[in-house]
Design a protein around this motif. Structure first.
Motif, PDB file in Angstrom:
ATOM      1  N   THR A  45      86.722  20.701 -12.863  1.00  0.00           N
ATOM      2  CA  THR A  45      87.996  20.355 -12.247  1.00  0.00           C
ATOM      3  C   THR A  45      88.650  21.590 -11.633  1.00  0.00           C
ATOM      4  O   THR A  45      89.173  21.538 -10.515  1.00  0.00           O
ATOM      5  N   ILE A  46      88.617  22.707 -12.337  1.00  0.00           N
ATOM      6  CA  ILE A  46      89.194  23.953 -11.822  1.00  0.00           C
ATOM      7  C   ILE A  46      88.448  24.413 -10.581  1.00  0.00           C
ATOM      8  O   ILE A  46      89.049  24.816  -9.584  1.00  0.00           O
ATOM      9  N   LEU A  47      87.120  24.340 -10.626  1.00  0.00           N
ATOM     10  CA  LEU A  47      86.319  24.806  -9.494  1.00  0.00           C
ATOM     11  C   LEU A  47      86.507  23.922  -8.261  1.00  0.00           C
ATOM     12  O   LEU A  47      86.459  24.410  -7.140  1.00  0.00           O
ATOM     13  N   GLN A  48      86.737  22.638  -8.457  1.00  0.00           N
ATOM     14  CA  GLN A  48      86.940  21.747  -7.321  1.00  0.00           C
ATOM     15  C   GLN A  48      88.311  21.934  -6.697  1.00  0.00           C
ATOM     16  O   GLN A  48      88.525  21.548  -5.560  1.00  0.00           O
ATOM     17  N   GLY A  49      89.219  22.552  -7.400  1.00  0.00           N
ATOM     18  CA  GLY A  49      90.571  22.736  -6.902  1.00  0.00           C
ATOM     19  C   GLY A  49      90.694  23.859  -5.884  1.00  0.00           C
ATOM     20  O   GLY A  49      91.784  24.295  -5.578  1.00  0.00           O
ATOM     21  N   GLY A  50      89.618  24.360  -5.331  1.00  0.00           N
ATOM     22  CA  GLY A  50      89.678  25.394  -4.315  1.00  0.00           C
ATOM     23  C   GLY A  50      89.099  26.709  -4.772  1.00  0.00           C
ATOM     24  O   GLY A  50      88.782  27.571  -3.965  1.00  0.00           O
ATOM     25  N   LEU A  51      88.973  26.897  -6.035  1.00  0.00           N
ATOM     26  CA  LEU A  51      88.424  28.136  -6.570  1.00  0.00           C
ATOM     27  C   LEU A  51      86.957  28.282  -6.190  1.00  0.00           C
ATOM     28  O   LEU A  51      86.495  29.369  -5.864  1.00  0.00           O
ATOM     29  N   LEU A  52      86.255  27.181  -6.184  1.00  0.00           N
ATOM     30  CA  LEU A  52      84.833  27.197  -5.838  1.00  0.00           C
ATOM     31  C   LEU A  52      84.639  27.670  -4.399  1.00  0.00           C
ATOM     32  O   LEU A  52      83.740  28.469  -4.117  1.00  0.00           O
ATOM     33  N   GLU A  53      85.473  27.197  -3.511  1.00  0.00           N
ATOM     34  CA  GLU A  53      85.383  27.598  -2.108  1.00  0.00           C
ATOM     35  C   GLU A  53      85.590  29.099  -1.952  1.00  0.00           C
ATOM     36  O   GLU A  53      84.874  29.767  -1.204  1.00  0.00           O
ATOM     37  N   GLY A  54      86.550  29.647  -2.676  1.00  0.00           N
ATOM     38  CA  GLY A  54      86.804  31.079  -2.625  1.00  0.00           C
ATOM     39  C   GLY A  54      85.627  31.896  -3.140  1.00  0.00           C
ATOM     40  O   GLY A  54      85.255  32.915  -2.556  1.00  0.00           O
ATOM     41  N   ILE A  55      85.022  31.437  -4.225  1.00  0.00           N
ATOM     42  CA  ILE A  55      83.878  32.144  -4.795  1.00  0.00           C
ATOM     43  C   ILE A  55      82.705  32.119  -3.823  1.00  0.00           C
ATOM     44  O   ILE A  55      82.047  33.140  -3.589  1.00  0.00           O
ATOM     45  N   VAL A  56      82.440  30.959  -3.237  1.00  0.00           N
ATOM     46  CA  VAL A  56      81.333  30.837  -2.285  1.00  0.00           C
ATOM     47  C   VAL A  56      81.572  31.738  -1.075  1.00  0.00           C
ATOM     48  O   VAL A  56      80.643  32.416  -0.602  1.00  0.00           O
ATOM     49  N   ASN A  57      82.796  31.775  -0.588  1.00  0.00           N
ATOM     50  CA  ASN A  57      83.110  32.637   0.562  1.00  0.00           C
ATOM     51  C   ASN A  57      82.914  34.118   0.223  1.00  0.00           C
ATOM     52  O   ASN A  57      82.384  34.878   1.043  1.00  0.00           O
ATOM     53  N   GLN A  58      83.336  34.520  -0.954  1.00  0.00           N
ATOM     54  CA  GLN A  58      83.162  35.915  -1.356  1.00  0.00           C
ATOM     55  C   GLN A  58      81.683  36.286  -1.471  1.00  0.00           C
ATOM     56  O   GLN A  58      81.260  37.352  -1.015  1.00  0.00           O
ATOM     57  N   VAL A  59      80.897  35.409  -2.061  1.00  0.00           N
ATOM     58  CA  VAL A  59      79.459  35.671  -2.196  1.00  0.00           C
ATOM     59  C   VAL A  59      78.811  35.728  -0.813  1.00  0.00           C
ATOM     60  O   VAL A  59      77.994  36.608  -0.533  1.00  0.00           O
ATOM     61  N   TRP A  60      79.178  34.798   0.047  1.00  0.00           N
ATOM     62  CA  TRP A  60      78.620  34.783   1.402  1.00  0.00           C
ATOM     63  C   TRP A  60      78.965  36.072   2.157  1.00  0.00           C
ATOM     64  O   TRP A  60      78.099  36.677   2.794  1.00  0.00           O
ATOM     65  N   ASP A  61      80.224  36.474   2.077  1.00  0.00           N
ATOM     66  CA  ASP A  61      80.645  37.709   2.756  1.00  0.00           C
ATOM     67  C   ASP A  61      79.893  38.916   2.201  1.00  0.00           C
ATOM     68  O   ASP A  61      79.447  39.782   2.963  1.00  0.00           O
ATOM     69  N   PHE A  62      79.741  38.984   0.886  1.00  0.00           N
ATOM     70  CA  PHE A  62      79.014  40.093   0.266  1.00  0.00           C
ATOM     71  C   PHE A  62      77.566  40.129   0.746  1.00  0.00           C
ATOM     72  O   PHE A  62      77.044  41.182   1.141  1.00  0.00           O
ATOM     73  N   LEU A  63      76.907  38.972   0.732  1.00  0.00           N
ATOM     74  CA  LEU A  63      75.514  38.918   1.177  1.00  0.00           C
ATOM     75  C   LEU A  63      75.388  39.261   2.655  1.00  0.00           C
ATOM     76  O   LEU A  63      74.474  39.978   3.067  1.00  0.00           O
ATOM     77  N   TRP A  64      76.312  38.789   3.481  1.00  0.00           N
ATOM     78  CA  TRP A  64      76.284  39.073   4.917  1.00  0.00           C
ATOM     79  C   TRP A  64      76.456  40.577   5.178  1.00  0.00           C
ATOM     80  O   TRP A  64      75.771  41.146   6.019  1.00  0.00           O
ATOM     81  N   GLU A  65      77.361  41.201   4.439  1.00  0.00           N
ATOM     82  CA  GLU A  65      77.551  42.642   4.582  1.00  0.00           C
ATOM     83  C   GLU A  65      76.290  43.396   4.171  1.00  0.00           C
ATOM     84  O   GLU A  65      75.905  44.382   4.818  1.00  0.00           O
ATOM     85  N   GLN A  66      75.648  42.962   3.091  1.00  0.00           N
ATOM     86  CA  GLN A  66      74.423  43.610   2.635  1.00  0.00           C
ATOM     87  C   GLN A  66      73.305  43.478   3.676  1.00  0.00           C
ATOM     88  O   GLN A  66      72.562  44.435   3.920  1.00  0.00           O
ATOM     89  N   ILE A  67      73.217  42.313   4.282  1.00  0.00           N
ATOM     90  CA  ILE A  67      72.204  42.110   5.337  1.00  0.00           C
ATOM     91  C   ILE A  67      72.493  43.012   6.532  1.00  0.00           C
ATOM     92  O   ILE A  67      71.577  43.636   7.085  1.00  0.00           O
ATOM     93  N   GLN A  68      73.762  43.117   6.919  1.00  0.00           N
ATOM     94  CA  GLN A  68      74.126  43.956   8.058  1.00  0.00           C
ATOM     95  C   GLN A  68      73.848  45.432   7.766  1.00  0.00           C
ATOM     96  O   GLN A  68      73.400  46.173   8.635  1.00  0.00           O
ATOM     97  N   ASN A  69      74.113  45.860   6.523  1.00  0.00           N
ATOM     98  CA  ASN A  69      73.835  47.247   6.152  1.00  0.00           C
ATOM     99  C   ASN A  69      72.350  47.557   6.167  1.00  0.00           C
ATOM    100  O   ASN A  69      71.935  48.676   6.513  1.00  0.00           O
ATOM    101  N   LEU A  70      71.543  46.592   5.778  1.00  0.00           N
ATOM    102  CA  LEU A  70      70.102  46.791   5.787  1.00  0.00           C
ATOM    103  C   LEU A  70      69.537  46.857   7.233  1.00  0.00           C
ATOM    104  O   LEU A  70      68.576  47.559   7.489  1.00  0.00           O
TER     105      LEU A  70
END
Length: 72
Positions: A45-70
């Motif tokens: 319930t907590i994750l569906q309240g928008g927290l999940l979206e924030g976590i996914v966005n942070q992970v995506w941004d982190f992975l995208w930055e790592q790919i760009q650095n490589l």
């Protein structure tokens, strides 16, 4: 009189049956299972309240930055 005897016999047989039946699950095990289900439900319930979206966005941004650095 026979009815009373049958009734007593029935009561004794039910008590014996209940006393002998020891299943896999005890009261504590059932309570723990219910508690785990409630905790998982609260987390979902907590994750569906928008927290999940924030976590996914942070992970995506982190992975995208790592790919760009490589890539340079």
């Amino acid at each position: 009189m026979k009815k009373a005897i049958k009734k007593e016999l029935m009561k004794k047989s039910i008590k014996r049956f209940l006393k002998d039946e020891r299943g896999e699950f005890g009261v504590k095990q059932i309570a723990i299972t219910v508690a785990v289900i409630v905790v998982v439900g609260l987390i979902l319930t907590i994750l569906q309240g928008g927290l999940l979206e924030g976590i996914v966005n942070q992970v995506w941004d982190f992975l995208w930055e790592q790919i760009q650095n490589l890539m340079g």
